[in-house]
Design a protein around this motif. Structure first.
Motif, PDB file in Angstrom:
ATOM      1  N   GLY A 147      19.858 -37.673  24.562  1.00 45.68           N
ATOM      2  CA  GLY A 147      21.048 -36.931  24.179  1.00 45.68           C
ATOM      3  C   GLY A 147      22.064 -36.852  25.312  1.00 45.68           C
ATOM      4  O   GLY A 147      21.882 -37.432  26.391  1.00 45.68           O
ATOM      5  N   ALA A 148      23.145 -36.117  25.066  1.00 42.58           N
ATOM      6  CA  ALA A 148      24.237 -36.046  26.041  1.00 42.58           C
ATOM      7  C   ALA A 148      23.777 -35.426  27.354  1.00 42.58           C
ATOM      8  O   ALA A 148      24.110 -35.906  28.438  1.00 42.58           O
ATOM      9  CB  ALA A 148      25.396 -35.238  25.453  1.00 42.58           C
ATOM     10  N   LEU A 149      23.014 -34.347  27.278  1.00 39.64           N
ATOM     11  CA  LEU A 149      22.444 -33.709  28.465  1.00 39.64           C
ATOM     12  C   LEU A 149      21.312 -32.814  28.002  1.00 39.64           C
ATOM     13  O   LEU A 149      21.541 -31.793  27.352  1.00 39.64           O
ATOM     14  CB  LEU A 149      23.495 -32.881  29.217  1.00 39.64           C
ATOM     15  CG  LEU A 149      22.953 -32.076  30.407  1.00 39.64           C
ATOM     16  CD1 LEU A 149      22.436 -33.017  31.496  1.00 39.64           C
ATOM     17  CD2 LEU A 149      24.019 -31.145  30.975  1.00 39.64           C
ATOM     18  N   THR A 150      20.099 -33.195  28.348  1.00 34.81           N
ATOM     19  CA  THR A 150      18.921 -32.380  28.054  1.00 34.81           C
ATOM     20  C   THR A 150      18.188 -32.140  29.356  1.00 34.81           C
ATOM     21  O   THR A 150      17.876 -33.095  30.083  1.00 34.81           O
ATOM     22  CB  THR A 150      18.001 -33.061  27.036  1.00 34.81           C
ATOM     23  OG1 THR A 150      18.732 -33.332  25.838  1.00 34.81           O
ATOM     24  CG2 THR A 150      16.815 -32.178  26.702  1.00 34.81           C
ATOM     25  N   ASN A 163      30.906 -26.261  31.977  1.00 34.64           N
ATOM     26  CA  ASN A 163      29.577 -26.862  32.087  1.00 34.64           C
ATOM     27  C   ASN A 163      28.584 -25.797  32.550  1.00 34.64           C
ATOM     28  O   ASN A 163      28.897 -24.602  32.519  1.00 34.64           O
ATOM     29  CB  ASN A 163      29.595 -28.069  33.035  1.00 34.64           C
ATOM     30  CG  ASN A 163      30.181 -27.723  34.405  1.00 34.64           C
ATOM     31  OD1 ASN A 163      30.104 -26.580  34.865  1.00 34.64           O
ATOM     32  ND2 ASN A 163      30.777 -28.704  35.064  1.00 34.64           N
ATOM     33  N   ARG A 196      15.070 -40.119  22.678  1.00 34.06           N
ATOM     34  CA  ARG A 196      16.534 -40.046  22.805  1.00 34.06           C
ATOM     35  C   ARG A 196      16.868 -38.825  23.646  1.00 34.06           C
ATOM     36  O   ARG A 196      16.583 -37.702  23.259  1.00 34.06           O
ATOM     37  CB  ARG A 196      17.189 -39.929  21.422  1.00 34.06           C
ATOM     38  CG  ARG A 196      18.716 -39.858  21.461  1.00 34.06           C
ATOM     39  CD  ARG A 196      19.321 -39.780  20.065  1.00 34.06           C
ATOM     40  NE  ARG A 196      18.967 -38.557  19.353  1.00 34.06           N
ATOM     41  CZ  ARG A 196      19.634 -37.399  19.484  1.00 34.06           C
ATOM     42  NH1 ARG A 196      20.664 -37.310  20.317  1.00 34.06           N
ATOM     43  NH2 ARG A 196      19.257 -36.322  18.797  1.00 34.06           N
ATOM     44  N   THR A 206      19.067 -28.555  25.236  1.00 32.89           N
ATOM     45  CA  THR A 206      19.908 -29.682  24.844  1.00 32.89           C
ATOM     46  C   THR A 206      21.371 -29.240  24.831  1.00 32.89           C
ATOM     47  O   THR A 206      21.676 -28.047  24.749  1.00 32.89           O
ATOM     48  CB  THR A 206      19.535 -30.223  23.454  1.00 32.89           C
ATOM     49  OG1 THR A 206      20.018 -29.318  22.449  1.00 32.89           O
ATOM     50  CG2 THR A 206      18.028 -30.383  23.302  1.00 32.89           C
ATOM     51  N   THR A 207      22.264 -30.201  24.913  1.00 38.81           N
ATOM     52  CA  THR A 207      23.695 -29.912  24.938  1.00 38.81           C
ATOM     53  C   THR A 207      24.410 -30.757  23.890  1.00 38.81           C
ATOM     54  O   THR A 207      24.423 -31.988  23.990  1.00 38.81           O
ATOM     55  CB  THR A 207      24.296 -30.204  26.326  1.00 38.81           C
ATOM     56  OG1 THR A 207      23.519 -29.549  27.326  1.00 38.81           O
ATOM     57  CG2 THR A 207      25.737 -29.722  26.408  1.00 38.81           C
ATOM     58  N   VAL A 208      24.922 -30.119  22.864  1.00 41.52           N
ATOM     59  CA  VAL A 208      25.778 -30.698  21.825  1.00 41.52           C
ATOM     60  C   VAL A 208      25.033 -31.664  20.903  1.00 41.52           C
ATOM     61  O   VAL A 208      24.987 -31.468  19.683  1.00 41.52           O
ATOM     62  CB  VAL A 208      27.030 -31.386  22.411  1.00 41.52           C
ATOM     63  CG1 VAL A 208      27.896 -31.979  21.300  1.00 41.52           C
ATOM     64  CG2 VAL A 208      27.840 -30.414  23.245  1.00 41.52           C
ATOM     65  N   SER A 209      24.451 -32.732  21.461  1.00 43.49           N
ATOM     66  CA  SER A 209      23.956 -33.825  20.611  1.00 43.49           C
ATOM     67  C   SER A 209      22.454 -33.823  20.386  1.00 43.49           C
ATOM     68  O   SER A 209      21.926 -34.742  19.747  1.00 43.49           O
ATOM     69  CB  SER A 209      24.372 -35.178  21.206  1.00 43.49           C
ATOM     70  OG  SER A 209      23.790 -35.364  22.482  1.00 43.49           O
ATOM     71  N   CYS A 259      18.289 -34.082  20.953  1.00 44.68           N
ATOM     72  CA  CYS A 259      17.426 -35.058  21.603  1.00 44.68           C
ATOM     73  C   CYS A 259      16.307 -35.436  20.626  1.00 44.68           C
ATOM     74  O   CYS A 259      16.205 -34.853  19.543  1.00 44.68           O
ATOM     75  CB  CYS A 259      16.823 -34.517  22.902  1.00 44.68           C
ATOM     76  SG  CYS A 259      15.630 -33.176  22.666  1.00 44.68           S
ATOM     77  N   ALA A 298      22.303 -32.783  16.289  1.00 48.73           N
ATOM     78  CA  ALA A 298      23.486 -32.243  16.961  1.00 48.73           C
ATOM     79  C   ALA A 298      23.714 -30.797  16.535  1.00 48.73           C
ATOM     80  O   ALA A 298      23.412 -30.408  15.399  1.00 48.73           O
ATOM     81  CB  ALA A 298      24.705 -33.090  16.625  1.00 48.73           C
TER      82      ALA A 298
END
Length: 287
Positions: free
Chosen positions: A12-15, A208, A10, A59-62, A64, A108
């Motif tokens: 994630g939002a941005l890894t 960002n 997974r 990772t970002t927020v969510s 991985c 997250a």
């Protein structure tokens, strides 16, 4: 499953893959990039026995999830989050042994924005200009992680194991950024400079890896003309036409045509990596 690599279960939002970045290439139009929170990335590397500049996952927020193809020691730090191995809870902020074929799930972020995942041996993506960092603006380095991707790992460290625990600073309740005014603070009115130094701003959801955007009182310009594009540095506080300051972070452009009212001290930028939208921001001029 004996090869030293891991598969992305997974993304994630941005890894992304990040190390200390590409130093010394700004004259070629190449920004530094690298981990937005270098303190956190260095600590997770220490925990698994890596050099502090080994490549990690950011990772970002969510979060991985990954599946190592070999047994490997892993540490997750930065933004606090739940960590599991094949669904069983394991410790955040310390070294954990992950068996070959098991799924490491980085949850997250509970507080902050960016968690860091270090593997013993480091992520051995192909370096570009001396760095394995993903640069979202220029496209240099490995692509952001996608489901099913496979990334190589470096050899297990030969030195002694890292410390059992390390101190972790919490994400900021208020982001205090010490700045040196200039080089274009003369393009703003005296009232604007007082506003900049005394009023509270907030972190914008539009922030960002390129820049931390702020919401708050606009800064009025004293000079209305156009500014030729000029060199930009890490931490530059650029003021676009809407008057709201933007703090340039790791993937910032190397040139820009809006005036820079001040430059943030580099040591304060790690906290910016963990400042969630709505976090109060204060700019404190220093000599």
């Amino acid at each position: 499953m004996t090869d030293r690599a891991f598969a992305v279960v997974r993304a994630g939002a941005l890894t992304t893959v990040q190390d200390r970045g590409r130093l010394g290439h700004a004259h070629l139009g190449v920004p530094r990039s690298g981990a937005l929170d270098p303190y956190a990335s260095g600590l997770v590397n220490r925990l698994v026995g890596n050099p502090v500049d080994a490549a990690v996952l950011e990772t970002t927020v969510s979060g991985c999830a990954v599946r190592p193809r070999c047994a490997v020691t892993v540490a997750v730090g930065g933004a606090p989050c739940a960590v599991t191995v094949d669904g069983r809870p394991v410790a955040w902020g310390t070294a954990v042994r992950v068996p070959a074929g098991a799924v490491l799930e980085v949850g997250a972020a509970v507080r902050g924005l960016r968690s860091y995942v270090a593997f013993a041996g480091g992520v051995a993506a192909e370096p570009v200009l001396g760095s394995r960092s993903t640069d979202l603006l220029s496209g240099l380095g490995p692509a952001p992680l996608s489901d099913g991707a496979v990334l190589p790992l470096g050899p297990e460290p030969s030195g002694p194991p890292g410390p059992d625990v390390v101190p972790w600073p919490g994400p900021p309740e208020e982001l205090v950024l010490r700045v040196r005014l200039g080089p274009r603070h003369g393009w703003f009115t005296r009232a604007a400079l007082r506003t900049f130094a005394t009023r509270a701003y907030r972190v914008s959801p539009a922030s960002n890896r390129i820049g931390l955007r702020t919401e708050g009182p606009p800064l009025e310009r004293a000079v209305r003309g156009e500014l030729p594009s000029e060199g930009m540095v890490l931490g530059a506080v650029q003021v676009p036409p809407d008057g709201r300051p933007v703090v340039f972070l790791a993937d910032h452009p190397t040139t820009g045509g809006y005036p820079v009212v001040a430059v943030v001290r580099e040591r304060d930028l790690a906290a910016a990596a963990q400042a969630v939208p709505g976090t109060p921001v204060r700019f404190i001029p220093v000599r």
